[in-house]
Design an enzyme around this catalytic site. Structure first.
Site, PDB file in Angstrom:
ATOM      1  N   GLY A  35       0.766  -1.247   0.000  1.00 40.46           N
ATOM      2  CA  GLY A  35       0.000   0.000   0.000  1.00 40.46           C
ATOM      3  C   GLY A  35       0.794   1.293   0.000  1.00 40.46           C
ATOM      4  N   ASP A  81       1.100   3.269   4.595  1.00 43.27           N
ATOM      5  CA  ASP A  81      -0.028   3.908   3.939  1.00 43.27           C
ATOM      6  C   ASP A  81      -1.054   4.373   4.971  1.00 43.27           C
ATOM      7  OD1 ASP A  81      -0.746   1.303   4.603  1.00 43.27           O
ATOM      8  OD2 ASP A  81      -1.623   0.819   2.661  1.00 43.27           O
ATOM      9  N   ASP A  99      -4.493   1.716  11.042  1.00 44.78           N
ATOM     10  CA  ASP A  99      -5.901   1.503  11.368  1.00 44.78           C
ATOM     11  C   ASP A  99      -5.991   1.014  12.816  1.00 44.78           C
ATOM     12  OD1 ASP A  99      -8.579   1.016  11.349  1.00 44.78           O
ATOM     13  OD2 ASP A  99      -8.561  -0.502   9.789  1.00 44.78           O
ATOM     14  N   ASP A 107      -5.579  -0.410  -1.628  1.00 40.75           N
ATOM     15  CA  ASP A 107      -6.390  -1.322  -2.435  1.00 40.75           C
ATOM     16  C   ASP A 107      -7.516  -1.939  -1.623  1.00 40.75           C
ATOM     17  OD1 ASP A 107      -4.772  -3.024  -0.713  1.00 40.75           O
ATOM     18  OD2 ASP A 107      -5.494  -4.683  -1.938  1.00 40.75           O
TER      19      ASP A 107
HETATM   20  P1  IMP Z   1      -3.797  -2.176  11.010  1.00 36.51           P
HETATM   21  O1  IMP Z   1      -2.878  -3.323  11.304  1.00 36.51           O
HETATM   22  O2  IMP Z   1      -5.210  -2.473  11.442  1.00 36.51           O
HETATM   23  O3  IMP Z   1      -3.319  -0.848  11.556  1.00 36.51           O
HETATM   24  O4  IMP Z   1      -3.928  -2.082   9.448  1.00 36.51           O
HETATM   25  C1  IMP Z   1      -2.970  -1.500   8.683  1.00 36.51           C
HETATM   26  C2  IMP Z   1      -2.983  -2.019   7.263  1.00 36.51           C
HETATM   27  O5  IMP Z   1      -4.279  -2.394   6.840  1.00 36.51           O
HETATM   28  C3  IMP Z   1      -2.565  -0.919   6.337  1.00 36.51           C
HETATM   29  O6  IMP Z   1      -1.174  -0.957   6.138  1.00 36.51           O
HETATM   30  C4  IMP Z   1      -3.335  -1.233   5.078  1.00 36.51           C
HETATM   31  O7  IMP Z   1      -2.597  -2.108   4.263  1.00 36.51           O
HETATM   32  C5  IMP Z   1      -4.586  -1.934   5.537  1.00 36.51           C
HETATM   33  N1  IMP Z   1      -5.735  -1.013   5.619  1.00 36.51           N
HETATM   34  C6  IMP Z   1      -6.352  -0.550   6.728  1.00 36.51           C
HETATM   35  N2  IMP Z   1      -7.366   0.277   6.438  1.00 36.51           N
HETATM   36  C7  IMP Z   1      -7.395   0.355   5.086  1.00 36.51           C
HETATM   37  C8  IMP Z   1      -8.234   1.089   4.158  1.00 36.51           C
HETATM   38  O8  IMP Z   1      -9.153   1.865   4.500  1.00 36.51           O
HETATM   39  N3  IMP Z   1      -7.954   0.894   2.841  1.00 36.51           N
HETATM   40  C9  IMP Z   1      -6.952   0.078   2.396  1.00 36.51           C
HETATM   41  N4  IMP Z   1      -6.147  -0.605   3.225  1.00 36.51           N
HETATM   42  C10 IMP Z   1      -6.363  -0.468   4.561  1.00 36.51           C
HETATM   43 MG    MG Z   2      -0.382  -1.870   4.432  1.00 36.70          MG
END
Ligand code: IMP
Ligand code: MG
Length: 176
Positions: free
Chosen positions: A45, A101, A104, A158
């Site tokens: 991403g 990117d 979350d 994506d």
């Molecule tokens: P986390 O581990 O929940 O913080 O998620 C992080 C990863 O999830 C990011 O590096 C993205 O690859 C993916 N991700 C989280 N939210 C989105 C979104 O809204 N669109 C696309 N990819 C996302």
């Molecule tokens: Mg990612």
């Protein structure tokens, strides 16, 4: 693309992205003056962000790539982070900037931070283009934009490998 029902409103235009990334580049250039930091791109991403960010600095940056997987092809995290591709550069005594990117839940970041800190870099900071409002972001030093809960695509992001090529960041509208 305009006829694709899954592509919703524009959250961040090409111009907003470009303006903010130039600011981040200037900030990095000040903070790392005299150093040659290593930009670690979290695949896939962050690849678009990385190329613009690297060119927005006037530092002699180096780059390397790491890939992790937690989402599979869905829009919800699986809760388990897996290393898919490791770095090639040795991090010992390097100033490292992890380029993400979007942060979350913060799960991916926690995993990567631990992994990279164990390799004894001189410093490790995080630069994320997007941070979900409400996410634990106290350890993200450089933030492009805080964003609302909607799942977003474009500018490298994506859903199931689609929409990375969009110039702006747009809301993804899942099927009813
Ligand atoms: P986390 O581990 O929940 O913080 O998620 C992080 C990863 O999830 C990011 O590096 C993205 O690859 C993916 N991700 C989280 N939210 C989105 C979104 O809204 N669109 C696309 N990819 C996302
Ligand atoms: Mg990612």
């Amino acid at each position: 693309m305009e006829s694709d029902p899954h592509i919703g409103e524009i959250l961040l235009t090409e111009e907003q992205l470009s303006t903010r990334i130039k600011e981040l580049g200037a900030q990095l250039s000040r903070d790392y003056e005299g150093d040659a930091p290593l930009l670690v791109c979290v695949l896939r991403g962050a690849y678009v962000f990385l190329t613009d960010l690297a060119r927005a600095t006037d530092l002699p940056v180096q780059i390397d790539f790491i890939a992790v997987s937690s989402y599979g092809s869905s829009t919800r995290t699986s809760g388990v982070v897996r290393l898919v591709k490791d770095l090639e550069v040795d991090l010992t005594d390097r100033h490292v900037i992890l380029v993400e990117d979007i942060v979350d839940s913060g799960l991916t970041l926690r995993y990567l931070r631990q992994l990279l800190e164990d390799r004894k870099p001189a410093s490790l900071e995080v630069c994320a283009l997007l941070v979900r409002e409400g996410a634990r972001s106290d350890d993200v030093r450089y933030v492009g934009f805080p964003i609302p809960p909607d799942f977003v695509v474009g500018y490298g992001l994506d859903v199931a490998q689609h929409y990375r090529e969009l110039d702006s960041i747009r809301v993804f509208e899942p099927a009813e």
